[in-house]
Design a protein around this motif. Structure first.
Motif, PDB file in Angstrom:
ATOM      1  N   ARG A  14      46.782  55.582  35.946  1.00  0.00           N
ATOM      2  CA  ARG A  14      45.467  55.146  35.448  1.00  0.00           C
ATOM      3  C   ARG A  14      45.074  53.792  36.053  1.00  0.00           C
ATOM      4  O   ARG A  14      43.903  53.568  36.395  1.00  0.00           O
ATOM      5  N   ARG A  15      46.054  52.906  36.200  1.00  0.00           N
ATOM      6  CA  ARG A  15      45.752  51.616  36.872  1.00  0.00           C
ATOM      7  C   ARG A  15      45.289  51.879  38.309  1.00  0.00           C
ATOM      8  O   ARG A  15      44.319  51.286  38.783  1.00  0.00           O
ATOM      9  N   ASP A  16      46.013  52.750  38.972  1.00  0.00           N
ATOM     10  CA  ASP A  16      45.659  53.058  40.370  1.00  0.00           C
ATOM     11  C   ASP A  16      44.221  53.576  40.459  1.00  0.00           C
ATOM     12  O   ASP A  16      43.465  53.188  41.360  1.00  0.00           O
ATOM     13  N   ILE A  17      43.874  54.462  39.533  1.00  0.00           N
ATOM     14  CA  ILE A  17      42.531  55.065  39.563  1.00  0.00           C
ATOM     15  C   ILE A  17      41.457  53.976  39.460  1.00  0.00           C
ATOM     16  O   ILE A  17      40.531  53.913  40.274  1.00  0.00           O
ATOM     17  N   VAL A  18      41.617  53.118  38.457  1.00  0.00           N
ATOM     18  CA  VAL A  18      40.600  52.098  38.226  1.00  0.00           C
ATOM     19  C   VAL A  18      40.551  51.122  39.406  1.00  0.00           C
ATOM     20  O   VAL A  18      39.468  50.724  39.862  1.00  0.00           O
ATOM     21  N   ARG A  19      41.709  50.774  39.927  1.00  0.00           N
ATOM     22  CA  ARG A  19      41.744  49.822  41.052  1.00  0.00           C
ATOM     23  C   ARG A  19      41.145  50.443  42.329  1.00  0.00           C
ATOM     24  O   ARG A  19      40.453  49.781  43.098  1.00  0.00           O
ATOM     25  N   ALA A  48      39.651  46.572  31.980  1.00  0.00           N
ATOM     26  CA  ALA A  48      40.333  47.872  32.026  1.00  0.00           C
ATOM     27  C   ALA A  48      41.832  47.682  32.242  1.00  0.00           C
ATOM     28  O   ALA A  48      42.661  48.290  31.548  1.00  0.00           O
ATOM     29  N   LEU A  49      42.174  46.831  33.190  1.00  0.00           N
ATOM     30  CA  LEU A  49      43.600  46.653  33.513  1.00  0.00           C
ATOM     31  C   LEU A  49      44.373  46.042  32.349  1.00  0.00           C
ATOM     32  O   LEU A  49      45.573  46.296  32.187  1.00  0.00           O
TER      33      LEU A  49
END
Lengths: 288, 317
Positions: A14-19, A277-278
């Protein structure tokens, strides 16, 4: 993989997606976040794939995937999720995620085979085509006598495409009981709630009428329930019917301000929104 | 003028069927798919010998193209078959994304192309398919001229890795090419060497070009006739070498003037050797019901039309 590890993995995904979406200021975070548990469970817990690695340290990838389970992403706009899972699984360097949607990248806006990104078997993005492709692959696997499974993930808005229902009648006709489809039933699409945009009513009843075995997944953002539903679906294999999992999910799951709205279907967060988000998504495996 | 004769007339779709029957014996990975037109596509022999390698898809062409892509990814060589109208325009996006852009080794093999479909009329007479498929990156486009060439092209495609569009037709036409020909994709066939004009013809218009060549010979015009069976990749060297010799060209195809062989030849010549060109084809109109011969006459797709264009283009040299 144990539940705790799966949950840690999906947190990083999920972090990867947002980043990724922030990095290029474009892309589709909502559906990516909503389907993160399902795709993570498939690749890290369920699917039988070649785990051997090449001299470069990355997983060997054969597009044909003989003897392997196959996954097709039909709703290709949730590519950030697909790329994160493939990179975290070991198909390519996680650093490559920084190139998402940028010029000269293998991580195209929508998944493509054209740049030879390991892990991708078909281009998708123009909706409605993935179920047909998966049915073809499932047909081939049966013809070869393989004991493998073909998975395909679709959106619920995508169920408005006519081709979906052509494929939906094909798979039961040929008793493709090695095919497990998943519908991300998040009830949102670009222009708003699906029942307002074009009510596709009872998707489950439709698939049943077409001859599919159905599995309810009441919360696609609960990893235990996701794993259980995939096990239930697998247990239905080999009984003469294709299987579809109706997955109720929350678009934007994991980031509070991206949930309960269609507004984050295809919008990128700004710097402050990224930070917000993060703060909700623990860094478990190290950011790329 | 080199003499061509024929002892029988056959439909090019039967050449496809014969090619598939052959591939059924020699290529265990070749599969056939069809959207409820098995008899029209002449697949009976293939299906009889290889029932497990035939997939009836029903009247659902979009799904058929996707299924073919899935079979190709899993290592088979699928020929997805239907009428040309339903295997091109109707499924353009499916071919574009799931086949061509995905580099899937799928052969789209389609019959009943063009006006010679006849009585069914314009709904079924696709005259834009070569333009669509030519425009698509990485697509090979083949439009053979008779039974033997269609059979040879069908067989050649099985060993050609990559997406392809193979277009053939319904009516019986003279069988005049070598039954044992070697079909090389992208290599034009020199039908007749000449010096006054180059006639580039494809599909059913190749025999008409031969008839035109015989008529022109009587009037003292020495026509070079080249069969462009592969519309893409185009045999640029053959076309440029011919026009370098003759100084003008006539193209002939059962297709719209927009986007077909004529356009391809004009594009090539305007870039490398600007020369007068006249084009035989359908001029921005739909077809209609009628017998194939009536339609080819009415829309100017026969030997007489080629002769007329040759005479005109020579005056423009």
């Amino acid at each position: 993989m144990k539940l705790e590890q799966l949950e840690a993995t999906v947190a990083q995904v999920r972090r990867d997606i947002v980043r990724m979406v922030h990095g290029c200021q474009s892309g589709h975070p909502g559906g990516s976040l909503g389907c993160a548990d399902l795709v993570t469970a498939l690749y890290f817990h369920v699917m039988k794939i070649d785990e051997s690695r090449g001299a470069d340290g990355f997983l060997n990838f054969s597009r044909e995937g003989r003897g392997e389970d196959l996954f097709f992403l039909s709703n290709g706009h949730i590519s950030p999720l697909f790329y994160s899972v493939l990179a975290r699984k070991g198909y390519f360097d996680t650093k490559e995620m920084a190139s998402f949607r940028k010029i000269n990248s293998r991580l195209q806006g929508h998944p493509a085979t054209h740049e030879h990104l390991p892990g991708i078997r078909i281009a998708s993005g123009s909706l409605g085509q993935g179920l047909s492709v998966a049915a073809g692959a499932a047909y081939a696997k049966k013809l070869r006598g393989e004991d493998t499974t073909v998975y395909v993930l679709m959106g619920d808005g995508e169920q408005q495409e006519g081709q979906i229902w052509e494929a939906a009648q094909f798979a039961p006709h040929y008793k493709l009981d090695n095919l497990i489809a998943i519908v991300d039933w998040n009830k949102q699409q670009i222009d708003g709630p699906t029942d307002k945009v074009m009510d596709n009513r009872d998707i489950k009843a439709k698939y049943e009428a077409f001859g599919w075995a159905t599995v309810d997944l009441v919360d696609g953002n609960n990893m235990q329930l996701v794993v259980d539903a995939l096990a239930t679906a697998k247990a239905l294999k080999g009984k003469g019917q294709p299987i579809v999992i109706l997955m109720k999910s929350e678009m934007g799951f994991g980031v509070d301000f991206m949930m309960h709205t269609h507004k984050w279907h295809g919008t990128a967060p700004n710097d402050e929104q990224l930070a917000a988000a993060l703060a909700q998504l623990p860094e478990t495996l190290g950011d790329y | 003028m080199k003499k061509y004769s024929f002892s029988e007339k056959k439909d090019t779709r039967s050449g496809f069927g014969a090619g598939m029957a052959e591939l059924g014996k020699t290529h265990p990975n070749v599969m056939a798919l069809c959207a409820d037109l098995v008899a029209s596509l002449k697949l009976d022999a293939f299906i009889k010998e290889n029932p497990e390698r035939f997939v009836q898809c029903g009247i659902a062409e979009a799904n058929m193209v996707g299924v073919a892509a899935g079979l190709a990814i899993a290592g088979y060589v699928p020929y997805a078959t239907t009428f040309a109208n339903f295997g091109s325009g109707r499924v353009y996006d499916q071919i574009r994304q799931s086949v061509a852009y995905s580099g899937a080794n799928v052969k789209i093999a389609v019959s009943h192309a063009g006006l010679t479909l006849g009585e069914d009329g314009a709904t079924h007479q696709i005259l834009e398919d070569l333009a669509m498929m030519r425009a698509m990156p990485e697509m090979t486009v083949i439009n053979p001229c008779d039974y033997n060439q269609t059979k040879a092209a069908t067989i050649a495609l099985a060993d050609h890795v990559g997406p392809a569009y193979l277009r053939f037709g319904r009516p019986v036409v003279p069988v005049f090419t070598d039954p044992n020909q070697e079909f090389v994709i992208g290599k034009a066939w020199m039908v007749n060497e000449g010096k006054d004009v180059s006639i580039f013809a494809t599909g059913h218009l190749v025999w008409e070009a031969i008839l035109a060549g015989e008529l022109l010979e009587k009037e003292g015009i020495d026509a070079e006739i080249i069969n462009i069976h592969t519309i893409k990749p185009l045999d640029e060297a053959a076309i440029l070498a011919s026009v370098a010799k003759t100084g003008c060209a006539v193209t002939a195809e059962e297709h719209q003037l927009n986007g077909g062989l004529g356009d391809a030849v004009c594009q090539l010549l305007s870039r490398h050797k600007p020369s007068p060109v006249e084009m035989v084809g359908v001029d921005n109109s739909f077809g209609e019901s009628g017998t194939p011969a009536q339609l080819m006459e009415k829309y100017g797709l026969n030997a007489a039309a080629i002769v007329e264009k040759v005479k005109k283009v020579i005056t423009r040299k």
